[in-house]
Scaffold this active site. Structure first.
Site, mmCIF file in Angstrom:
data_model
loop_
_atom_site.group_PDB
_atom_site.id
_atom_site.type_symbol
_atom_site.label_atom_id
_atom_site.label_comp_id
_atom_site.label_asym_id
_atom_site.label_seq_id
_atom_site.Cartn_x
_atom_site.Cartn_y
_atom_site.Cartn_z
ATOM 1 N N ARG A 269 11.907 4.433 -20.116
ATOM 2 C CA ARG A 269 12.179 5.155 -18.760
ATOM 3 C C ARG A 269 11.911 4.503 -17.653
ATOM 4 O O ARG A 269 12.424 4.587 -16.401
ATOM 5 C CB ARG A 269 11.513 6.629 -18.736
ATOM 6 C CG ARG A 269 11.792 7.486 -19.855
ATOM 7 C CD ARG A 269 10.931 8.362 -19.902
ATOM 8 N NE ARG A 269 9.309 8.058 -20.128
ATOM 9 C CZ ARG A 269 8.279 8.679 -19.897
ATOM 10 N NH1 ARG A 269 8.512 10.180 -19.754
ATOM 11 N NH2 ARG A 269 7.234 8.514 -20.080
ATOM 12 N N GLU B 294 -1.233 3.962 -11.477
ATOM 13 C CA GLU B 294 -2.183 4.646 -10.388
ATOM 14 C C GLU B 294 -2.256 3.509 -9.352
ATOM 15 O O GLU B 294 -2.936 2.707 -9.455
ATOM 16 C CB GLU B 294 -3.242 4.982 -11.044
ATOM 17 C CG GLU B 294 -4.350 5.912 -10.453
ATOM 18 C CD GLU B 294 -5.459 6.230 -10.972
ATOM 19 O OE1 GLU B 294 -6.624 5.688 -11.063
ATOM 20 O OE2 GLU B 294 -5.213 7.529 -11.482
ATOM 21 N N GLN C 126 -4.822 7.638 7.021
ATOM 22 C CA GLN C 126 -3.196 7.631 7.294
ATOM 23 C C GLN C 126 -2.416 6.750 6.437
ATOM 24 O O GLN C 126 -2.919 5.757 5.915
ATOM 25 C CB GLN C 126 -3.116 6.993 8.740
ATOM 26 C CG GLN C 126 -1.703 7.116 9.118
ATOM 27 C CD GLN C 126 -1.623 6.610 10.746
ATOM 28 O OE1 GLN C 126 -2.429 7.131 11.535
ATOM 29 N NE2 GLN C 126 -0.777 5.752 10.908
ATOM 30 N N ASP C 127 -1.172 7.354 6.013
ATOM 31 C CA ASP C 127 -0.325 6.616 5.087
ATOM 32 C C ASP C 127 1.042 6.480 5.757
ATOM 33 O O ASP C 127 1.193 6.957 7.003
ATOM 34 C CB ASP C 127 0.204 7.420 3.862
ATOM 35 C CG ASP C 127 -0.665 7.238 2.721
ATOM 36 O OD1 ASP C 127 -1.639 6.360 2.700
ATOM 37 O OD2 ASP C 127 -0.527 8.031 1.781
ATOM 38 N N ASN C 128 1.443 5.044 6.020
ATOM 39 C CA ASN C 128 2.732 4.516 6.674
ATOM 40 C C ASN C 128 3.624 3.982 5.869
ATOM 41 O O ASN C 128 3.274 3.354 4.522
ATOM 42 C CB ASN C 128 2.159 3.267 7.525
ATOM 43 C CG ASN C 128 1.002 3.759 8.559
ATOM 44 O OD1 ASN C 128 1.228 5.043 9.295
ATOM 45 N ND2 ASN C 128 0.169 3.022 8.826
ATOM 46 N N ARG D 163 7.006 -8.952 10.793
ATOM 47 C CA ARG D 163 6.285 -7.630 11.302
ATOM 48 C C ARG D 163 5.139 -8.007 11.368
ATOM 49 O O ARG D 163 4.378 -8.429 10.370
ATOM 50 C CB ARG D 163 6.300 -6.443 10.598
ATOM 51 C CG ARG D 163 7.914 -5.844 10.629
ATOM 52 C CD ARG D 163 7.980 -4.312 9.752
ATOM 53 N NE ARG D 163 9.402 -4.026 9.683
ATOM 54 C CZ ARG D 163 9.707 -2.982 10.487
ATOM 55 N NH1 ARG D 163 9.072 -2.465 11.259
ATOM 56 N NH2 ARG D 163 11.069 -2.487 9.902
ATOM 57 N N HIS E 204 -0.260 -8.296 13.731
ATOM 58 C CA HIS E 204 -0.887 -7.310 14.274
ATOM 59 C C HIS E 204 -2.314 -7.074 14.003
ATOM 60 O O HIS E 204 -2.791 -7.423 12.994
ATOM 61 C CB HIS E 204 -0.091 -6.041 13.931
ATOM 62 C CG HIS E 204 1.305 -5.977 14.046
ATOM 63 N ND1 HIS E 204 2.361 -5.175 13.254
ATOM 64 C CD2 HIS E 204 2.037 -6.681 15.248
ATOM 65 C CE1 HIS E 204 3.540 -5.345 13.629
ATOM 66 N NE2 HIS E 204 3.329 -6.316 14.980
ATOM 67 N N LYS F 64 -6.587 -2.065 5.698
ATOM 68 C CA LYS F 64 -5.288 -1.750 5.118
ATOM 69 C C LYS F 64 -5.253 -1.893 3.752
ATOM 70 O O LYS F 64 -5.920 -2.837 3.154
ATOM 71 C CB LYS F 64 -4.196 -2.495 5.821
ATOM 72 C CG LYS F 64 -4.008 -2.267 7.410
ATOM 73 C CD LYS F 64 -2.956 -3.114 8.314
ATOM 74 C CE LYS F 64 -2.931 -2.547 9.463
ATOM 75 N NZ LYS F 64 -1.999 -3.572 10.260
ATOM 76 N N TYR G 14 1.553 1.501 3.291
ATOM 77 C CA TYR G 14 0.234 1.135 3.395
ATOM 78 C C TYR G 14 -0.603 2.168 3.898
ATOM 79 O O TYR G 14 -0.252 3.085 4.518
ATOM 80 C CB TYR G 14 0.078 -0.135 4.130
ATOM 81 C CG TYR G 14 0.625 -0.101 5.622
ATOM 82 C CD1 TYR G 14 -0.099 -0.118 6.770
ATOM 83 C CD2 TYR G 14 2.019 -0.321 5.802
ATOM 84 C CE1 TYR G 14 0.258 0.097 7.893
ATOM 85 C CE2 TYR G 14 2.608 -0.453 7.069
ATOM 86 C CZ TYR G 14 1.640 -0.170 8.199
ATOM 87 O OH TYR G 14 1.943 -0.075 9.481
ATOM 88 N N LYS H 165 8.200 -6.703 20.836
ATOM 89 C CA LYS H 165 6.640 -6.637 20.737
ATOM 90 C C LYS H 165 6.307 -7.908 20.067
ATOM 91 O O LYS H 165 5.545 -8.740 20.531
ATOM 92 C CB LYS H 165 6.099 -5.521 20.231
ATOM 93 C CG LYS H 165 4.659 -5.666 20.124
ATOM 94 C CD LYS H 165 3.997 -4.406 19.117
ATOM 95 C CE LYS H 165 2.886 -4.718 18.679
ATOM 96 N NZ LYS H 165 2.285 -3.562 17.644
ATOM 97 N N ASP H 166 6.807 -8.360 18.763
ATOM 98 C CA ASP H 166 6.486 -9.259 18.161
ATOM 99 C C ASP H 166 6.891 -10.768 18.778
ATOM 100 O O ASP H 166 6.193 -11.636 18.683
ATOM 101 C CB ASP H 166 6.652 -9.547 16.554
ATOM 102 C CG ASP H 166 6.107 -8.187 15.934
ATOM 103 O OD1 ASP H 166 4.924 -7.926 16.511
ATOM 104 O OD2 ASP H 166 6.570 -7.690 14.788
#
Length: 187
Positions: free
Chosen positions: A23, A28, A46-48, A59, A62, A72, A132, A169-170
Site C-alpha cells: 500500500r 513516525e 509551530q508547523d509550516n 528560499r 533565512h 527547525k 517544518y 526579499k531573497d
C-alpha cells in the site's frame, strides 16, 4: 530513528524508520521522547508547510534573531530539495561554514537545524512541498536573511545564481560581509 551528524556540529540528519508494504509506507516523523533520546530537547510550537511549483526555487538564507530565534526540523512531503545550513555563531570555529543535505519524500530524511544557523533550500523537482517545525513563532521584527549566492560563503547550490527563482526579499538580502550576527558560540 537513525541519526547522522553533518560537518557542522548541531546540524543533524534524522532518518525515521519506514514500515512499507504494497500500500505504501508508514513513518513516525516526530516524537518528543525519541528526539530526547537523540539529545534534541526542543519544544516545537509551530508547523509550516510550503509549496514550490518549479525546480530551482531558492528560499533563504533565512534566520530569526533572538528573542524569537528558531530551531527547525525540516522534511519534504513531496519532491526533493538541497537543504543548506550555515553557522553564524560569532566565535564558532565553523563560523561561515556550510553543509548541504539532499532530502526528499523518497529518502524520508529530515534535517534538524538549531538556533544560530542560516537556513535555506533549493527545490530539485517541481511541486516540492516542505514541512517544518519551529521552536518559536514567526516574528517579522526578528526576521533576517543573507544572499544565498554570496561568494564569501561559496555555497554549491547546484545551479547558477541567475537561474534561481527568488522572492524579492531573497534577491535583495544583505551580503555576508555586511552581516552582524545576533548569535554567539557557546562551545
Amino acid at each position: 530513528m537513525e541519526q547522522e551528524q553533518t560537518t557542522l556540529p548541531g546540524v543533524q540528519i534524522l532518518i525515521p524508520r519506514r514500515i512499507e508494504d504494497a500500500r505504501g509506507f508508514f513513518s513516525e516523523t516526530w516524537n518528543k521522547e525519541t528526539l530526547l533520546g537523540l539529545g534534541i530537547d526542543v519544544d516545537f510550537v509551530q508547523d509550516n508547510h510550503s509549496l514550490s511549483r518549479e525546480a530551482g526555487v531558492v528560499r533563504g538564507l533565512h534566520f530569526q534573531a533572538p528573542p524569537h530565534a528558531q530551531d527547525k526540523l525540516v522534511r519534504v512531503g513531496a519532491g526533493a530539495i538541497l537543504d543548506v545550513a550555515v553557522d553564524i555563531r560569532t566565535g564558532s570555529p565553523q563560523f561561515g561554514k556550510w553543509t548541504a543535505i539532499k532530502i526528499s519524500a523518497r529518502n524520508g530524511r529530515q534535517v534538524f537545524i538549531p538556533k544560530g544557523f542560516l537556513h535555506g533550500f533549493v527545490t530539485l523537482e517541481p511541486n516540492t512541498e516542505i514541512l517544518y517545525k519551529t521552536s518559536d513563532v514567526y516574528a517579522p521584527d526578528c526576521d533576517g536573511s543573507v544572499y544565498f549566492a554570496d561568494p564569501d560563503l561559496g555555497i554549491d547550490w547546484g545551479l547558477c545564481a541567475d537561474r534561481a527563482i527568488l522572492s524579492d526579499k531573497d534577491r535583495n538580502a544583505q551580503r555576508f560581509a555586511d552581516f552582524k550576527s545576533p548569535f554567539t558560540f557557546e562551545g
